[in-house]
Scaffold this motif. Structure first.
Motif, PDB file in Angstrom:
ATOM      1  N   GLN B  68       0.668  -1.236  -0.250  1.00  0.00           N
ATOM      2  CA  GLN B  68       0.057  -0.017   0.005  1.00  0.00           C
ATOM      3  C   GLN B  68       0.846   1.137  -0.016  1.00  0.00           C
ATOM      4  O   GLN B  68       1.776   1.458   0.715  1.00  0.00           O
ATOM      5  CB  GLN B  68      -0.792   0.110   1.193  1.00  0.00           C
ATOM      6  N   VAL B  69       0.449   2.113  -0.796  1.00  0.00           N
ATOM      7  CA  VAL B  69       1.281   3.443  -0.774  1.00  0.00           C
ATOM      8  C   VAL B  69       0.101   4.445  -1.078  1.00  0.00           C
ATOM      9  O   VAL B  69      -1.125   4.290  -0.675  1.00  0.00           O
ATOM     10  CB  VAL B  69       1.866   3.446  -2.184  1.00  0.00           C
ATOM     11  N   LEU B  70       0.313   5.777  -0.954  1.00  0.00           N
ATOM     12  CA  LEU B  70      -0.484   7.058  -1.068  1.00  0.00           C
ATOM     13  C   LEU B  70      -0.055   8.007  -2.184  1.00  0.00           C
ATOM     14  O   LEU B  70       1.048   8.574  -1.889  1.00  0.00           O
ATOM     15  CB  LEU B  70      -0.830   7.763   0.275  1.00  0.00           C
ATOM     16  N   LEU B  71      -0.618   8.260  -3.169  1.00  0.00           N
ATOM     17  CA  LEU B  71      -0.194   9.021  -4.472  1.00  0.00           C
ATOM     18  C   LEU B  71      -0.918  10.433  -4.373  1.00  0.00           C
ATOM     19  O   LEU B  71      -2.029  10.251  -3.700  1.00  0.00           O
ATOM     20  CB  LEU B  71      -0.204   8.261  -5.598  1.00  0.00           C
ATOM     21  N   PRO B  72      -0.608  11.296  -4.867  1.00  0.00           N
ATOM     22  CA  PRO B  72      -1.070  12.595  -4.862  1.00  0.00           C
ATOM     23  C   PRO B  72      -2.355  12.372  -5.539  1.00  0.00           C
ATOM     24  O   PRO B  72      -2.592  11.894  -6.788  1.00  0.00           O
ATOM     25  CB  PRO B  72      -0.150  13.514  -5.726  1.00  0.00           C
ATOM     26  N   ILE B  73      -3.195  13.212  -5.059  1.00  0.00           N
ATOM     27  CA  ILE B  73      -4.630  13.353  -5.749  1.00  0.00           C
ATOM     28  C   ILE B  73      -4.401  14.648  -6.689  1.00  0.00           C
ATOM     29  O   ILE B  73      -4.572  14.406  -8.042  1.00  0.00           O
ATOM     30  CB  ILE B  73      -5.725  13.788  -4.751  1.00  0.00           C
ATOM     31  N   VAL B  74      -3.926  15.544  -6.334  1.00  0.00           N
ATOM     32  CA  VAL B  74      -3.268  16.749  -7.365  1.00  0.00           C
ATOM     33  C   VAL B  74      -2.126  16.341  -8.311  1.00  0.00           C
ATOM     34  O   VAL B  74      -1.110  16.274  -7.344  1.00  0.00           O
ATOM     35  CB  VAL B  74      -3.069  17.947  -6.568  1.00  0.00           C
ATOM     36  N   CYS B 105      -4.209  18.408 -12.619  1.00  0.00           N
ATOM     37  CA  CYS B 105      -5.598  17.872 -12.602  1.00  0.00           C
ATOM     38  C   CYS B 105      -5.705  17.130 -10.961  1.00  0.00           C
ATOM     39  O   CYS B 105      -5.027  16.812 -10.394  1.00  0.00           O
ATOM     40  CB  CYS B 105      -5.646  16.691 -13.674  1.00  0.00           C
ATOM     41  N   LEU B 106      -7.173  16.825 -10.740  1.00  0.00           N
ATOM     42  CA  LEU B 106      -7.353  16.060  -9.856  1.00  0.00           C
ATOM     43  C   LEU B 106      -7.610  14.611 -10.539  1.00  0.00           C
ATOM     44  O   LEU B 106      -8.280  14.145 -11.379  1.00  0.00           O
ATOM     45  CB  LEU B 106      -8.803  16.231  -9.168  1.00  0.00           C
ATOM     46  N   GLY B 107      -6.619  13.564 -10.140  1.00  0.00           N
ATOM     47  CA  GLY B 107      -6.423  12.360 -10.578  1.00  0.00           C
ATOM     48  C   GLY B 107      -7.813  11.670 -10.804  1.00  0.00           C
ATOM     49  O   GLY B 107      -8.463  11.101  -9.833  1.00  0.00           O
ATOM     50  N   PRO B 108      -8.198  11.216 -12.161  1.00  0.00           N
ATOM     51  CA  PRO B 108      -9.347  10.342 -12.283  1.00  0.00           C
ATOM     52  C   PRO B 108      -8.822   8.857 -12.043  1.00  0.00           C
ATOM     53  O   PRO B 108      -9.446   7.848 -12.092  1.00  0.00           O
ATOM     54  CB  PRO B 108      -9.731  10.732 -13.835  1.00  0.00           C
ATOM     55  N   THR B 109      -7.432   8.537 -12.162  1.00  0.00           N
ATOM     56  CA  THR B 109      -6.887   7.403 -12.270  1.00  0.00           C
ATOM     57  C   THR B 109      -5.218   7.853 -11.985  1.00  0.00           C
ATOM     58  O   THR B 109      -4.882   8.825 -12.009  1.00  0.00           O
ATOM     59  CB  THR B 109      -7.242   6.183 -13.304  1.00  0.00           C
ATOM     60  N   ILE B 135      -5.834   3.423  -1.678  1.00  0.00           N
ATOM     61  CA  ILE B 135      -7.053   3.591  -1.499  1.00  0.00           C
ATOM     62  C   ILE B 135      -7.480   5.239  -1.122  1.00  0.00           C
ATOM     63  O   ILE B 135      -6.841   5.697  -0.260  1.00  0.00           O
ATOM     64  CB  ILE B 135      -7.696   2.864  -0.235  1.00  0.00           C
ATOM     65  N   GLN B 136      -7.892   5.940  -2.179  1.00  0.00           N
ATOM     66  CA  GLN B 136      -8.238   7.363  -1.715  1.00  0.00           C
ATOM     67  C   GLN B 136      -9.154   7.799  -2.929  1.00  0.00           C
ATOM     68  O   GLN B 136      -9.792   7.058  -3.574  1.00  0.00           O
ATOM     69  CB  GLN B 136      -7.082   8.132  -2.018  1.00  0.00           C
ATOM     70  N   ASN B 137      -9.424   9.087  -2.645  1.00  0.00           N
ATOM     71  CA  ASN B 137     -10.369   9.709  -3.554  1.00  0.00           C
ATOM     72  C   ASN B 137      -9.982   9.674  -5.017  1.00  0.00           C
ATOM     73  O   ASN B 137      -8.918  10.148  -5.386  1.00  0.00           O
ATOM     74  CB  ASN B 137     -10.873  11.185  -2.953  1.00  0.00           C
ATOM     75  N   LYS B 138     -11.055   9.501  -5.974  1.00  0.00           N
ATOM     76  CA  LYS B 138     -10.857   9.866  -7.494  1.00  0.00           C
ATOM     77  C   LYS B 138     -11.666  10.742  -7.754  1.00  0.00           C
ATOM     78  O   LYS B 138     -12.923  11.036  -7.348  1.00  0.00           O
ATOM     79  CB  LYS B 138     -10.937   8.563  -8.162  1.00  0.00           C
ATOM     80  N   TYR B 139     -11.445  11.590  -8.841  1.00  0.00           N
ATOM     81  CA  TYR B 139     -12.371  12.607  -9.476  1.00  0.00           C
ATOM     82  C   TYR B 139     -12.607  12.455 -10.868  1.00  0.00           C
ATOM     83  O   TYR B 139     -11.966  12.232 -11.797  1.00  0.00           O
ATOM     84  CB  TYR B 139     -11.620  13.798  -9.408  1.00  0.00           C
ATOM     85  N   ARG B 140     -14.032  12.310 -11.383  1.00  0.00           N
ATOM     86  CA  ARG B 140     -14.429  12.368 -12.631  1.00  0.00           C
ATOM     87  C   ARG B 140     -15.510  13.501 -12.662  1.00  0.00           C
ATOM     88  O   ARG B 140     -16.434  13.090 -12.161  1.00  0.00           O
ATOM     89  CB  ARG B 140     -14.769  11.074 -13.246  1.00  0.00           C
TER      90      ARG B 140
END
Lengths: 570, 570
Positions: B68-74, B105-109, B135-140
């Motif tokens: 598990q990691v945590l990648l940027p949303i932005v 962008c706000l990561g859609p993937t 596991i985190q928020n995604k944006y579309r």
């Protein structure tokens, strides 16, 4: 976990972009990588630490009556317009529009969102208190993101909001959070201090910061060993000195050619800096302001800002010369009122007698200037930066100074947001009243950095056991020790211990270096000599202590060690 | 947890904005509230469900070798430019600029982000395989967000990315994920099906969707009971019919005045729709395209899109008339080639003989038209929408149809992203090769909605035990039963059972209604009659069964029930 199958991209080189130890070490230990300025990826080791911190925070929030929710990161502009903070936040807020051109921001905080959420749904005093929290990303478009995840633009926070019916309720909520925070940082294994703090842009009147003590911390903390007083330097105050028992002398004008600074004037006139009055000029939208502080004091701009409660900035020397006809370096309070300048002064100005100040004439100062007789002040307030050695405002002992990293901040908000958003409940007396609110933040990702900042040496990180990514690392020195190491790995894992087993085909030197760098609290080395004696070499990363533990007792010994050093988590 | 101290703002009214049962029930049960179109706050009950789902997902990802990691949303625009997806995503991507005007962008993937992260750091085949998830928020920015959290603009996802050195490795990673997904949805207590799916914008060649079966699901699933074939309708295919054994007849032109649709022509000429050829006109940037499908078939635009692999759209009747001189309603394949139109046809066109089609002349059709003799086709492909009753492509049995909610999607990506981002490793033979990638998503917040969609009745939600916010709800009917209820509450809580104790001063009717609405699996009612008999009334929300359990055995009975219905979680 087997090291060979785990992703820990350690670096041998010290990354040039990093200043702080924690930033360097997180890069070197393969915990973070930069995606953009102030935006980081957390790699597996970091994610394990974050999850441990989060678990401690959740347990303590739940214990303190917190209910966990998850609020949107992307927030509609309307609710921010209602509190006026759409404008207040300025460039620090990340803003965006959706495909229909509607305005949104990436939440820097969630007062507007939570208050709007509860408004109209929580109707009665019977439903209060409510303590609602979440853990998720927050966004602040820092002008100078730096220090790695310590001051990032995307970061993980826990934020709890309390809703009470009255001040008494707010005090109980605040107390509960203060205690929970104390438990959290204690459980994380950190040396910290709660200090009185300024409320800043969040607002409200009472607030405390929780500081992890570390020499490279951005915040200066003043604390008293005589009593329990502690505050950050933005907020700290000190006892006033006695007023000097001198007779008032007549004003004298003295020539001080080319002596414009405090240092120059005091040297030239052979007096101590505390005899001088420093006069600083600021501007607001509508007027010039003069601020007086003693020559040995520095103005605390946060205190000035709170007093003015409007935007202000330092006036430029040219402006002061042109608009007020005053020579910078030789200005003083005498005659300022007549020029239409409002005069603010630090409280210590009241205690001065026969002071020295600029004569408002190039190359001249005045001696024996006295308050009321020679100049007047519109507003007195505590405006100076307190410093080590000042007398404690409560007990008079000299204040000490240390530095810290702010990891938590709690605020009594009162009705600032509930009034602005018209969020009310019907009280027992039938009257609609705004919620009395508090808000309570913890920088989750920042705790990780602060923990490293506090606990490291030249070889790497020294994780406090409760938040270490693994509790134990096992090293087999050679091929012949692998079977024994494997056996220990299996036993410890079966006993619930979090073990990283370095099964890589690397030289012992590399393994030792990596173990030190990533900072696993207990290192078990299975070497030929100790193994022949039926023992394992144990090294405690935090203290440097080493032991030999019998192979047959290794699981029991490790479990006992963990229980001793992480009693809650174990 | 005491209901009186917990925040569950249930609603009596059915919210008018909601169409789907799951959306209505999540609003009514006080689980979610809308902050903006497609953007929701998750309240405490929902957050508990999310955490349970997340825990199951994490355990299975870890078991399958995931880190598990945590990648940027932005995410910075640059990496999206490199793969070309900055443009491909169009309006569906939320975009923003920072204070310095840089594009994000706000990561859609996260394919771009993870590939960029590993690039230059994972250098050798020895470091592979790697399976990394977050596991985190995604944006579309959906054009029409709806159905509550089912199709939201901000949503929670688990995404894992696999990196292998060869196809064989990818196959192993894919298999591991397929199995993990099967375990996850099984453990969540859901009825689901894995189906072959189209890869869409993510790319790659093989993909499966995991569908939670529910009548209101957006996706149509075709499956075979004879073998194990299952696919969504975007991807589903069927066996070809036999070619008719008829002699070829001579072409005849017949008048069909005002008979332009398939229904009209078949009625007018008294033939079955499968005798007709439908001719549809599309355009790409560069040319007109005709697509032929049998009269009883519908074109599958996804299949057409995959074949064309470029933007395309339906041609307008006016355009067809003006540019090609063809009368819509009376068009057919004969003579199209001569007009410079490229002709694509579904495979079933090959099996037709003596077909009917438009004569390319207003109010006329042709009879007895035959492939090769009368018209030619540039490209044949499977282009029709498969449907229930079609013969299974594997075993010939008729396909069945059902509906589902897509909750997981796994893809074999191959080198699409590693090649575009130049992310390579040195293989055993010393050659630099791009990583062979896979990606694997689960809609965490969507699972919650899908579970409700599958399990509800007119009174509310029926949570599967493993993901229920609480396992047990206790109701005391009157003041006299409170002591006993309190005692049960304490005992169960001490035994580790997740209990919601409805201690509110409400009428029993309100408590029963709320218990049904929020859908807690086991309801224990402490009423005067049963209590007098030393018993507790037990109701199973999912099945409607009810029992009486002896008060003295209540904890043991509850634990046994949980163990039976949630063996892994218990």
């Amino acid at each position: 976990m087997r090291y060979s199958q785990y992703y820990i991209p350690t670096l041998r080189e010290v990354p040039s972009e990093a200043e702080l130890d924690s930033h360097k070490l997180m890069l070197r230990a393969g915990m973070i990588r930069k995606a953009a300025a102030g935006i980081y990826s957390f790699l597996p080791l970091a994610q394990r630490v974050l999850k441990k911190i989060i678990r401690i925070v959740e347990e303590e929030m739940d214990r303190a009556g917190g209910m966990q929710v998850l609020l949107p990161i992307v927030q509609p502009a309307e609710i921010w317009h209602q509190t006026g903070r759409w404008d207040v936040y300025g460039d620090e807020m990340f803003r965006l529009q959706d495909r229909h051109g509607r305005d949104f921001c990436l939440g820097p905080t969630h007062e507007e969102m939570i208050t709007t959420l509860l408004k109209n749904e929580v109707r009665s005093y019977r439903d209060l208190p409510l303590r609602i929290y979440q853990i998720q990303n927050k966004y602040r478009d820092e002008i100078r993101p730096r220090f790695g995840v310590m001051r990032a633009r995307e970061f993980i926070m826990k934020d709890l909001y309390s809703f009470d019916r009255d001040e008494e309720g707010l005090n109980r909520s605040y107390e509960a959070m203060y205690e929970a925070y104390t438990r959290i940082f204690t459980r994380c294994g950190l040396k910290f201090r709660a200090v009185e703090a300024d409320s800043g842009a969040i607002g409200g009147e009472v607030s405390h910061e929780f500081m992890v003590l570390a020499p490279a911390g951005e915040a200066v903390i003043l604390y008293c060993e005589g009593c329990n007083y502690a505050a950050n330097d933005e907020k700290a105050t000190a006892a006033l000195p006695e007023t000097a028992a001198e007779p008032l002398l007549a004003v004298e004008k003295v020539a001080t050619p080319n002596q414009a600074t405090v240092a120059e004037v005091t040297a030239f006139l052979k007096v101590a800096p505390e005899k001088l009055i420093k006069t600083l000029f600021y501007k607001t939208e509508s007027e010039f302001i003069a601020v007086l502080v003693r020559g040995d004091d520095d103005l605390n701009e946060i205190k000035l800002g709170n007093l003015l409660n409007q935007p202000y900035w330092l006036a430029a020397p040219e402006e002061i010369a042109e608009k007020l006809g005053l020579p910078v370096g030789y200005v003083g309070p005498v005659g300022l009122k007549e020029k239409g300048v409002k005069v603010f002064a630090d409280l210590r100005i009241q205690t001065m007698k026969n002071a020295i100040c600029g004569a408002n004439e190039q190359d001249f100062h005045l001696r024996h200037v006295n308050l009321e007789r020679d100049f007047t002040v519109d507003t007195f307030a505590d405006l100076r930066l307190a410093k080590a050695g000042d007398a404690c405002v409560h007990c008079g002992q000299p204040l000490q100074e240390t530095r810290g990293v702010e990891v938590g901040h709690i605020f009594k908000l009162g009705t600032k947001y509930s009034s602005a958003l018209n969020a009310t409940f019907r009280d027992e007396d039938g009257v609609e009243k705004p919620f009395i609110m508090g808000c309570y933040g913890i920088g989750i990702s920042r705790i990780m950095a602060a923990a490293i900042e506090q606990n490291n040496d030249e070889n790497g990180i020294k994780w406090p056991l409760p938040i270490a990514p693994f509790q134990v690392i096992i090293l087999a020195l050679g091929e012949e020790q692998k079977a024994a190491a494997e056996q220990i790995y299996r036993e410890l894992t079966a006993a619930g211990v979090e073990v990283l087993y370095d099964d890589r085909d690397e030289r012992p030197g590399v393994k030792f270096k990596d173990a030190d760098l990533i900072g696993i609290p207990l290192r078990l080395t299975v070497g030929p000599k100790s193994l022949a004696q039926g023992e394992v070499e144990v090294k405690v990363r935090m203290t440097g202590e080493d032991f030999r533990w019998p192979l047959a007792e290794i699981t029991a010994r490790v479990l006992a060690y963990i229980k001793e050093h992480d009693p809650v988590g174990a």
